[in-house]
Design an enzyme around this catalytic site. Structure first.
Site, PDB file in Angstrom:
ATOM      1  N   HIS A   1       0.845  -1.195   0.000  1.00 36.80           N
ATOM      2  CA  HIS A   1       0.000   0.000   0.000  1.00 36.80           C
ATOM      3  C   HIS A   1       0.885   1.251   0.000  1.00 36.80           C
ATOM      4  CE1 HIS A   1      -2.973   2.995   1.131  1.00 36.80           C
ATOM      5  NE2 HIS A   1      -2.241   3.305   2.193  1.00 36.80           N
TER       6      HIS A   1
ATOM      7  N   ASP B   1       6.445  21.315 -26.846  1.00 38.03           N
ATOM      8  CA  ASP B   1       6.431  19.979 -26.232  1.00 38.03           C
ATOM      9  C   ASP B   1       7.506  19.965 -25.154  1.00 38.03           C
ATOM     10  OD1 ASP B   1       6.425  17.111 -25.776  1.00 38.03           O
ATOM     11  OD2 ASP B   1       5.445  16.923 -27.718  1.00 38.03           O
TER      12      ASP B   1
ATOM     13  N   TRP C   1       6.863   0.215   4.034  1.00 33.40           N
ATOM     14  CA  TRP C   1       7.499   0.816   2.841  1.00 33.40           C
ATOM     15  C   TRP C   1       8.905   1.291   3.156  1.00 33.40           C
ATOM     16  CZ3 TRP C   1       8.791   5.986   1.160  1.00 33.40           C
ATOM     17  CH2 TRP C   1       8.696   6.950   2.161  1.00 33.40           C
TER      18      TRP C   1
ATOM     19  N   SER D   1      13.068   6.172 -13.840  1.00 33.38           N
ATOM     20  CA  SER D   1      12.005   6.922 -14.489  1.00 33.38           C
ATOM     21  C   SER D   1      11.926   8.339 -13.921  1.00 33.38           C
ATOM     22  CB  SER D   1      10.689   6.171 -14.301  1.00 33.38           C
ATOM     23  OG  SER D   1       9.617   7.043 -14.449  1.00 33.38           O
ATOM     24  N   SER D   2      12.005   8.442 -12.594  1.00 33.56           N
ATOM     25  CA  SER D   2      11.903   9.782 -11.986  1.00 33.56           C
ATOM     26  C   SER D   2      13.050  10.670 -12.406  1.00 33.56           C
ATOM     27  CB  SER D   2      11.942   9.696 -10.466  1.00 33.56           C
ATOM     28  OG  SER D   2      10.840   9.015  -9.992  1.00 33.56           O
TER      29      SER D   2
ATOM     30  N   HIS E   1      12.950  12.148   3.607  1.00 38.35           N
ATOM     31  CA  HIS E   1      12.348  13.419   3.959  1.00 38.35           C
ATOM     32  C   HIS E   1      12.182  14.352   2.762  1.00 38.35           C
ATOM     33  CE1 HIS E   1      10.237  15.911   6.610  1.00 38.35           C
ATOM     34  NE2 HIS E   1      10.794  16.913   5.969  1.00 38.35           N
TER      35      HIS E   1
ATOM     36  N   GLU F   1      11.670  13.405  -0.068  1.00 32.58           N
ATOM     37  CA  GLU F   1      10.569  12.767  -0.792  1.00 32.58           C
ATOM     38  C   GLU F   1       9.217  13.368  -0.401  1.00 32.58           C
ATOM     39  OE1 GLU F   1      10.285  10.635  -3.186  1.00 32.58           O
ATOM     40  OE2 GLU F   1       8.161  10.104  -3.003  1.00 32.58           O
TER      41      GLU F   1
ATOM     42  N   TYR G   1       8.643  16.341   0.348  1.00 28.10           N
ATOM     43  CA  TYR G   1       8.458  17.606  -0.359  1.00 28.10           C
ATOM     44  C   TYR G   1       8.410  17.410  -1.858  1.00 28.10           C
ATOM     45  CZ  TYR G   1       8.578  19.489   4.158  1.00 28.10           C
ATOM     46  OH  TYR G   1       8.236  19.729   5.453  1.00 28.10           O
TER      47      TYR G   1
ATOM     48  N   SER H   1      -1.530  26.945  -5.932  1.00 25.00           N
ATOM     49  CA  SER H   1      -1.203  28.345  -6.207  1.00 25.00           C
ATOM     50  C   SER H   1      -1.793  28.829  -7.528  1.00 25.00           C
ATOM     51  CB  SER H   1       0.315  28.548  -6.231  1.00 25.00           C
ATOM     52  OG  SER H   1       0.863  28.175  -5.001  1.00 25.00           O
TER      53      SER H   1
ATOM     54  N   HIS I   1      14.647  13.233  12.117  1.00 26.11           N
ATOM     55  CA  HIS I   1      13.477  13.363  12.999  1.00 26.11           C
ATOM     56  C   HIS I   1      12.551  12.159  12.849  1.00 26.11           C
ATOM     57  CE1 HIS I   1      11.425  15.868   9.619  1.00 26.11           C
ATOM     58  NE2 HIS I   1      11.178  14.602   9.451  1.00 26.11           N
ATOM     59  N   HIS I   2      12.852  11.291  11.889  1.00 32.26           N
ATOM     60  CA  HIS I   2      12.109  10.026  11.799  1.00 32.26           C
ATOM     61  C   HIS I   2      12.730   8.973  12.705  1.00 32.26           C
ATOM     62  CE1 HIS I   2       9.762  11.267   8.248  1.00 32.26           C
ATOM     63  NE2 HIS I   2      10.835  11.969   7.958  1.00 32.26           N
TER      64      HIS I   2
ATOM     65  N   THR J   1       6.722  27.037   5.443  1.00 33.82           N
ATOM     66  CA  THR J   1       5.429  26.420   5.164  1.00 33.82           C
ATOM     67  C   THR J   1       4.307  27.339   5.628  1.00 33.82           C
ATOM     68  OG1 THR J   1       6.521  24.331   5.609  1.00 33.82           O
ATOM     69  CG2 THR J   1       4.159  24.256   5.337  1.00 33.82           C
TER      70      THR J   1
ATOM     71  N   LYS K   1       3.643  30.039   3.168  1.00 32.96           N
ATOM     72  CA  LYS K   1       2.799  29.641   2.037  1.00 32.96           C
ATOM     73  C   LYS K   1       1.330  29.670   2.419  1.00 32.96           C
ATOM     74  CE  LYS K   1       4.126  27.434  -1.191  1.00 32.96           C
ATOM     75  NZ  LYS K   1       4.985  27.759  -2.311  1.00 32.96           N
TER      76      LYS K   1
ATOM     77  N   ARG L   1       1.457   1.524  15.159  1.00 25.31           N
ATOM     78  CA  ARG L   1       1.069   1.320  13.768  1.00 25.31           C
ATOM     79  C   ARG L   1       1.540  -0.068  13.330  1.00 25.31           C
ATOM     80  NH1 ARG L   1       5.476   4.937  10.400  1.00 25.31           N
ATOM     81  NH2 ARG L   1       4.306   4.194   8.615  1.00 25.31           N
TER      82      ARG L   1
END
Ligand SMILES: [Cu+2]
Lengths: 377, 531
Positions: B83, B112, B148, B175-176, B259, B261, B263, B274, B308-309, B334, B337, B456
């Site tokens: 998932h 293009d 994950w 790909s990315s 991390h 990721e 963002y 925006s 921080h994880h 943040t 924004k 979790r």
């Protein structure tokens, strides 16, 4: 929405124990009642933070929803065309920064306190195994006591064949007994994968990492039983390795230590005894049930593709020394852990003998503790 | 000079453009057209969203009550892993690449994307990766059951499904990276004359920064999973203490990717918002310049907060304090924004079509996710909350109510442009309200579960967690089913509906609205002149 919800409820009604759990309705909204000073501090820090957050939230979204209400085209509001204001922008960069600094000061204090494991009264080491916790009292009153605590909830309750008990999944066969008012330093490590030792009411969570020792501490203020769980995903039975801490008065603790010492002396196996096949088999069945069933299953059939069957296994039926080696040293890089440190010579001899003679296995021979001792060298 | 070259090339393509394109399946396999590729990205992402969503419903069904009802704990672990991987890498990331493909050339006045063939290739890498991930469920031992995050040593214990996941991650990373190179080159070299960087549409800005983030961190992830692969099969001990390695090192590497990721997913979502808010407030975006600086500083800070994880792995207290301070710092840009978006709405002339509803939903719920993030950034509080349902609630507020809502806003906003038809506004609003209510029913209670002590990634739980889990499961099922309504609305719009004007939204601005709806095969054959 309601029709979907009720059909979902109908679906769930097919579940075996619909009534289970409903008896214990608990809509807890915040932390468990803390039993340590640090826990209380964290609790009030969190409350204090929620207050600040709520104020900011109401402020910002108050403005937004007012705007949504008042500045809509349907009310004939004409759009202004301003698109910057340096002063405002500086203010809303600096003000949050100041608020953050105010928030972080008290937090820093708790972080420092949390990590200060110096001068403990009692040091206990806990080892995470797939899927149980081992405890060694290594320094202070009770030194030398060691045991393993496993889940006490019977499988019938988990599978819905019996009603669930009050402490469903949060009960163990042995409790970690500690004295109140004493600083307990807890060393954590693991045998196989990473686990995390967590008891919410004690405000302690520390990863248990194989090959490394970490530490944390707690000082329980009130007698009582505190329940927690492994908090780091550690494989199949991650949800089934609870922690139960029993905090008792100093006197009760001393009494408990006495009892444990006696029990351990009585249970110690005579190293020179020669065991009979039947003795080893019956002892081995117990060792197997406590240490091996989670993976190899009571039937010895394992879980295809993940845990091999011991029933009919070439290793189990083959030369004894290979099998002993497997149990003693495990298979690195697989879930098969080294049991050498967890189990005594007698226990390993017993479980080896048992598996050689259980289910369809008919080796009809046995391993004596002496052979294990020799194999350890 | 390079830009000029690219333009000439574009013109050349256009000359041969129409008439002899393959049709049917081959059209999609061989296409180098940014719109076709964007469409494929979006459909791929939706398909993955359905697969990942089905897995989420299996998880929620099992968690409806304590005890094991439908699945085994092993299978449960596989479901949470797939998932997560599928939603992050298969659904959300490709969705925003789809937007980038469709919109960037149209927004900057280009015909293009810069590297049209590479664009085709970066899309067609995705399906094999998606297949590897989903098929890993069916091999012996099943899919990876590690979550994950793929932490070793658990990931070293897994079966072949783990290797498949590793290869899938490799392919997705390639790909990315190709997609990012394409986006950066397009934005930097193919802007219409007069479009300086500080006049770049916000969506392009967010993607420009995101693309750099991707190029910086995808190789790091690829390296980390490759080390797991060699630990598994080639006798190395990167993460094995017995061989001199350290399992925690993986976590440092993983989160150094992980991390940013967050963002990578959030920034393009900010970009879409925006555009939508100013369009429906009929007022230019407030604080364009500070928005750009906020994006850049968020991206930079995102590289220095990863641990921080990992507050409970036992790092030195100085490390804990440093990561706490750095993490809290992200709240400042943040916040800027969020304030800017609210200021854009302030004294506007607002209407509330579906894109605007999703944008406001985003703003409201994403901010809740931001606040819980602030709570989690506090080390001593996080120690209580790490690896609990509080974290699950937090990142679903950020990822679902954040990124996914923004994607919905974007789809409704640009669907008239893409298809030439207006979508059904009533159904769109139903989709929003159903999603909004059910999302909150599914995830808000999880904050309470986490606070009360539910870890979790467990298939079964103690009795006191039952009630909120039931609410959460109801919410999740309604949320899941509401997305079928979304599918229906989109299909209906593609097949017909009221004809959309070139600029169907009164307050919309930008070059994309100067093109016909639907736009021609090559977006801008002549670069538009910006005044
Ligand atoms: Cu564990």
């Amino acid at each position: 929405m309601t029709s979907k919800a009720s059909s979902m409820a109908g679906l769930a009604g097919l579940g075996l124990s619909l009534y289970s759990g409903l008896s214990q309705a608990a809509w807890e909204l915040t932390f468990q009642k803390p039993a340590t000073r640090l826990g209380q501090e964290i609790f009030s820090l969190h409350d204090w933070m929620m207050v600040i957050i709520t104020i900011i939230f109401v402020g910002v979204f108050g403005v937004m929803f007012y705007s949504v209400y008042a500045h809509r085209k349907s009310r004939g509001h004409k759009a202004a065309q301003f698109h910057e204001n340096t002063l405002v922008e500086i203010v809303w960069t600096v003000v949050p920064l100041v608020i953050l600094i105010l928030m972080v000061i008290p937090v820093t204090g708790t972080v420092l306190a949390m990590r200060d494991t110096s001068n403990p009264d009692l040091t206990i080491k806990t080892t995470g195994y797939q899927w149980k916790w081992g405890y060694d009292y290594i320094k202070g009153e009770g030194e030398g006591i060691r045991f393993i605590a496993t889940l006490a909830t019977p499988p019938e309750q988990i599978n819905g064949k019996a009603p669930k008990g009050e402490h469903y999944l949060l009960e163990t066969d042995r409790h970690l007994v500690v004295p109140v008012g004493k600083k307990i330093r807890l060393l954590t490590t693991a045998n196989d994968v990473i686990h995390a030792w967590w008891v919410p009411a004690l405000a302690v969570k520390q990863d248990a990492i194989p090959g490394f020792v970490r530490d944390t501490w707690f000082k329980v203020e009130q007698e009582g039983i505190y329940r927690g769980q492994c908090a780091e995903l550690c494989g199949k039975d991650h949800g089934y390795m609870p922690i139960v801490v029993e905090a008792v008065s100093a006197e009760k603790y001393s009494k408990w230590v006495e009892e444990q010492k006696k029990l351990m002396a009585a249970a110690a196996d005579d190293p020179n005894k020669t065991w009979t096949l039947d003795e080893l088999k019956s002892r081995g069945e117990k060792v197997y049930a406590a240490n091996c069933v989670a993976c190899h299953q009571a039937t010895g059939k394992g879980v295809p593709g993940t845990f091999p069957a011991l029933d009919g296994s070439k290793v189990v039926m083959g030369p004894k020394d290979v099998q002993i080696g497997t149990v003693l040293n495990g298979r690195p890089g697989t879930a098969m852990a080294a049991f050498g440190k967890q189990l005594s010579d007698v226990e390993i001899a017993a479980v080896v003998t048992y598996t050689r003679n259980a289910w369809g296995n008919k080796a009809a021979d046995m391993a004596q503790p002496g052979e294990i001792k020799a194999a350890r060298k | 000079m390079e830009a000029a070259n690219v333009h000439v090339h574009g013109a050349h393509d256009a000359a041969h453009g129409h008439g002899h394109h393959p049709t049917g399946l081959m059209r999609w396999v061989t296409t180098t057209n940014h719109k076709d590729i964007g469409t494929m990205y979006l459909w791929f992402s939706f398909a993955m969203f359905m697969v990942g969503g089905a897995m989420a419903l299996i998880i929620r069904a099992e968690l409806f009550q304590p005890g094991l009802q439908y699945v085994s704990p092993e299978f449960f672990n596989q479901m949470i892993t797939l998932h997560g991987l599928i939603m992050v890498f298969g659904a959300i990331m490709p969705a925003f690449v789809g937007f980038a493909n469709w919109m960037i050339p149209m927004m900057i006045g280009a015909p293009d994307m810069a590297f049209a063939r590479m664009n085709n290739w970066s899309f067609w890498l995705l399906p094999p990766a998606g297949i590897l991930l989903t098929a890993s469920m069916f091999v012996t031992g099943g899919a990876a059951g590690t979550g994950w995050t793929l932490y070793p040593p658990l990931s070293v214990q897994m079966g072949m499904g783990m290797d498949m996941a590793i290869f899938a991650v490799h392919i997705l990373g390639m790909s990315s990276i190709m997609g990012s190179i394409n986006i950066i080159t397009t934005i930097l070299n193919m802007r219409a004359p007069g479009m300086t960087l500080m006049r770049l549409p916000m969506f392009c800005w967010t993607w420009l920064v995101t693309a750099y983030l991707l190029i910086a961190v995808m190789p790091v992830l690829a390296g980390a999973v490759t080390m797991i692969l060699t630990d598994r099969h080639f006798g190395t001990s990167f993460f094995n203490a017995a061989g001199g390695g350290d399992p925690v090192m993986f976590q440092h590497i993983f989160w150094f990717f992980g991390h940013p990721e967050v963002y990578i997913i959030a920034l393009p979502a900010f970009g879409v918002i925006s555009h939508v808010i100013p369009a429906f407030a009929r007022k230019p975006i407030f604080g364009y310049t500070s928005m750009v600086y906020a994006i850049a500083s968020i991206a930079l800070i995102s590289f220095i907060v990863w641990a921080h994880h990992m507050y409970v792995v036992g790092m030195p207290v100085a490390g804990q304090l440093y990561f706490m301070y750095a993490t809290m710092l992200i709240a400042v840009p943040t916040g800027v924004k969020v304030f800017n978006w609210v200021a854009t709405m302030w004294r506007g002339s607002m209407t509330f079509e579906t894109p605007m509803l999703f944008a406001i939903g985003f703003l409201f719920l994403f901010t809740i996710g931001g606040f819980t993030g602030l709570v989690l950034s506090m080390t001593s509080v996080d120690v209580q909350l790490q690896d609990t349902y509080y974290v699950v609630a937090h990142f679903h507020y950020v990822m679902v109510a954040g990124a996914l809502y923004s994607a919905f806003a974007g789809v409704y906003y640009w669907l008239p442009k893409w298809t030439g038809h207006m979508y059904d506004e009533t159904l769109g609003k139903w989709h929003f309200w159903l999603s909004f209510i059910s999302f909150n029913a599914a995830f808000f209670p999880q904050h309470f579960l986490g606070l009360a002590g539910m870890p979790r990634r467990i298939p079964d739980y103690a009795l006191q967690f039952t009630d909120f889990n039931q609410v959460s499961t109801y919410g999740a099922f309604v949320f899941g089913l509401s997305q079928l309504l979304f599918l229906y609305v989109v299909l209906k719009t593609i097949r017909g509906g009221e004809k959309a004007a070139d600029k169907p939204w009164e307050g919309a601005t930008g070059l994309e609205w100067t093109l016909p709806s639907p736009p021609p095969h090559h977006s801008f054959e002549e670069p538009p002149i910006l005044k």
